[in-house]
Design a protein around this motif. Structure first.
Motif, mmCIF file in Angstrom:
data_model
loop_
_atom_site.group_PDB
_atom_site.id
_atom_site.type_symbol
_atom_site.label_atom_id
_atom_site.label_comp_id
_atom_site.label_asym_id
_atom_site.label_seq_id
_atom_site.Cartn_x
_atom_site.Cartn_y
_atom_site.Cartn_z
ATOM 1 N N LYS A 110 0.859 -1.180 0.000
ATOM 2 C CA LYS A 110 0.000 0.000 0.000
ATOM 3 C C LYS A 110 0.897 1.232 0.000
ATOM 4 N N TRP A 111 0.336 2.376 -0.402
ATOM 5 C CA TRP A 111 1.189 3.559 -0.519
ATOM 6 C C TRP A 111 0.386 4.841 -0.417
ATOM 7 N N ILE A 112 1.145 5.928 -0.203
ATOM 8 C CA ILE A 112 0.591 7.281 -0.235
ATOM 9 C C ILE A 112 1.525 8.152 -1.056
ATOM 10 N N LEU A 113 1.008 9.277 -1.528
ATOM 11 C CA LEU A 113 1.849 10.313 -2.116
ATOM 12 C C LEU A 113 2.363 11.216 -1.001
ATOM 13 N N GLY A 114 3.597 11.677 -1.143
ATOM 14 C CA GLY A 114 4.133 12.594 -0.151
ATOM 15 C C GLY A 114 4.736 11.879 1.040
ATOM 16 N N ARG A 115 5.123 12.668 2.044
ATOM 17 C CA ARG A 115 5.863 12.139 3.189
ATOM 18 C C ARG A 115 5.218 12.506 4.519
ATOM 19 N N ASP A 116 3.894 12.653 4.531
ATOM 20 C CA ASP A 116 3.190 13.023 5.755
ATOM 21 C C ASP A 116 3.160 11.845 6.730
ATOM 22 N N GLU A 117 3.762 12.042 7.888
ATOM 23 C CA GLU A 117 3.887 10.940 8.853
ATOM 24 C C GLU A 117 2.536 10.501 9.397
ATOM 25 N N ALA A 118 1.623 11.432 9.635
ATOM 26 C CA ALA A 118 0.305 11.082 10.153
ATOM 27 C C ALA A 118 -0.469 10.230 9.147
ATOM 28 N N GLU A 119 -0.364 10.574 7.888
ATOM 29 C CA GLU A 119 -1.045 9.793 6.850
ATOM 30 C C GLU A 119 -0.426 8.407 6.720
ATOM 31 N N ALA A 120 0.902 8.338 6.825
ATOM 32 C CA ALA A 120 1.578 7.044 6.765
ATOM 33 C C ALA A 120 1.192 6.175 7.966
ATOM 34 N N TRP A 121 1.112 6.785 9.141
ATOM 35 C CA TRP A 121 0.692 6.042 10.329
ATOM 36 C C TRP A 121 -0.729 5.500 10.175
ATOM 37 N N ALA A 122 -1.623 6.310 9.642
ATOM 38 C CA ALA A 122 -3.005 5.872 9.451
ATOM 39 C C ALA A 122 -3.066 4.661 8.523
ATOM 40 N N LEU A 123 -2.257 4.683 7.475
ATOM 41 C CA LEU A 123 -2.212 3.546 6.557
ATOM 42 C C LEU A 123 -1.660 2.313 7.257
ATOM 43 N N TYR A 124 -0.582 2.487 8.012
ATOM 44 C CA TYR A 124 -0.006 1.358 8.745
ATOM 45 C C TYR A 124 -1.003 0.785 9.744
ATOM 46 N N ALA A 125 -1.637 1.639 10.532
ATOM 47 C CA ALA A 125 -2.566 1.183 11.558
ATOM 48 C C ALA A 125 -3.752 0.447 10.961
ATOM 49 N N ALA A 126 -4.206 0.879 9.796
ATOM 50 C CA ALA A 126 -5.370 0.256 9.163
ATOM 51 C C ALA A 126 -5.028 -1.029 8.434
ATOM 52 N N GLU A 127 -3.818 -1.128 7.867
ATOM 53 C CA GLU A 127 -3.521 -2.222 6.943
ATOM 54 C C GLU A 127 -2.465 -3.216 7.417
ATOM 55 N N PHE A 128 -1.564 -2.803 8.321
ATOM 56 C CA PHE A 128 -0.391 -3.631 8.579
ATOM 57 C C PHE A 128 -0.077 -3.851 10.055
ATOM 58 N N ARG A 129 -0.831 -3.282 10.956
ATOM 59 C CA ARG A 129 -0.392 -3.261 12.350
ATOM 60 C C ARG A 129 -0.269 -4.655 12.956
ATOM 61 N N THR A 130 -1.023 -5.612 12.472
ATOM 62 C CA THR A 130 -0.943 -6.968 13.017
ATOM 63 C C THR A 130 0.105 -7.825 12.301
ATOM 64 N N LYS A 131 0.798 -7.235 11.322
ATOM 65 C CA LYS A 131 1.788 -7.969 10.534
ATOM 66 C C LYS A 131 3.138 -7.258 10.610
ATOM 67 N N ASP A 132 4.209 -8.006 10.488
ATOM 68 C CA ASP A 132 5.501 -7.376 10.251
ATOM 69 C C ASP A 132 5.451 -6.670 8.904
ATOM 70 N N ALA A 133 6.076 -5.495 8.819
ATOM 71 C CA ALA A 133 6.038 -4.723 7.585
ATOM 72 C C ALA A 133 7.370 -4.012 7.371
ATOM 73 N N ILE A 134 7.555 -3.498 6.164
ATOM 74 C CA ILE A 134 8.726 -2.683 5.883
ATOM 75 C C ILE A 134 8.276 -1.344 5.307
ATOM 76 N N LEU A 135 9.111 -0.347 5.508
ATOM 77 C CA LEU A 135 8.851 1.028 5.110
ATOM 78 C C LEU A 135 9.839 1.432 4.026
ATOM 79 N N LYS A 136 9.359 2.068 2.977
ATOM 80 C CA LYS A 136 10.233 2.534 1.900
ATOM 81 C C LYS A 136 9.560 3.688 1.182
ATOM 82 N N ASP A 137 10.251 4.296 0.231
ATOM 83 C CA ASP A 137 9.575 5.250 -0.642
ATOM 84 C C ASP A 137 9.175 4.526 -1.922
ATOM 85 N N TRP A 138 8.801 5.235 -2.942
ATOM 86 C CA TRP A 138 8.292 4.582 -4.147
ATOM 87 C C TRP A 138 9.376 3.818 -4.909
#
Length: 287
Positions: A110-138
């Protein structure tokens, strides 16, 4: 087909030292090689491109989408026929654009445009919080700082997420590309870990030209990804670029997954692909 490489910082007639071995191999294979000032391009300064005609393939450092459009346009104006048009470059280079071709073949993304930390957190909390995940840019991660700026263990809390996110942005700095990507961590087979804890997986880079495998890399373990060649070929043929890199890795169950794709012009040669063999194979298909 001629080749275009970045030049040395102080000499427009010689290659960037990081590409000197490739240039020697390309010339030995029969290619005519040209050079240009990549650093000037990257800095937004005037730079000169060679005049010519016919097909031209770039081999060099990564370019952003806007940089590549300008680069491509200037090459055409100088008489060349660049192998890869901008839309095809973008599709292979940016994971969110490649992902529709890879669904079911690569970890959930999953992804977002830009580098807004709050938006990235919302995506993580909704989609990945119960799974191990990795963070990167595009395009890239900061996996060389695996624990501090890349890996998000399942259940990562808000404060810790913010720390990892800040470290990631610091590491990517001016090379940050377009937006934030979160990927479900998949347990690939680990050959070993470096001192920073970054896992080094059983992973291979495959190059495809016009949808066909260019050459097989030297393999660490047998059997290798060649046993899935019809699968990789079918995936490569979904992309618009004539020159595609496809990174594949084996998981703990022995199954193969796509890790990432790239435009072949800006995909580095791994140690498993000798430059001489690479450019001989490229000469056979590219002329």
């Amino acid at each position: 087909m001629d080749l275009l490489f970045p030049c040395d910082y102080d000499d427009l007639t010689t290659p960037d030292p990081d590409f000197a071995v490739e240039v020697r191999a390309a010339r030995a294979a029969g290619f005519v090689c040209h050079f240009f000032d990549f650093n000037a391009l990257r800095a937004g300064e005037p730079y000169r491109l060679p005049q010519g005609e016919g097909p031209l393939l770039y081999r060099g450092w990564m370019l952003s989408d806007t940089e590549y459009v300008g680069f491509y346009t200037r090459l055409v104006a100088r008489g060349w026929e660049p192998i890869t048009p901008p839309a095809a470059y973008d599709e292979a280079h940016y994971l969110p654009l490649a992902y529709p071709n890879l669904i079911g073949e690569t970890p959930r993304t999953k992804w977002i445009l830009g580098r807004d930390e709050a938006e990235a957190w919302a995506l993580y909390a909704a989609e990945f919080r119960t799974k191990d995940a990795i963070l990167k840019d595009w395009v890239k991660s900061a996996k060389y700082r695996w624990r501090e700026a890349c890996f998000l263990p399942a259940g990562t809390e808000r404060e810790r997420f913010a720390e990892i996110f800040a470290n990631f942005l610091t590491e990517r700095s001016t090379l940050f590309e377009k937006g934030v990507v979160l990927r479900e961590f998949h347990p690939f087979r680990v050959l070993h870990k470096d001192l920073r804890g970054m896992p080094l997986h059983e992973e291979y880079r495959l190059f495809f030209w016009d949808g066909a495998l260019l050459l097989l890399p030297q393999l660490t373990l047998l059997p290798g990804p060649e046993e899935q060649l019809p699968r990789w070929t079918a995936l490569a043929q979904r992309f618009g670029t004539r020159f595609l890199s496809l990174d594949v890795a084996r998981d703990l169950a022995g199954d193969w997954w796509v890790v990432e794709t790239g435009d072949g012009q800006v995909a580095g040669l791994p140690g498993s692909i000798p430059p001489d063999a690479f450019y001989r194979a490229l000469r056979l298909v590219g002329g």
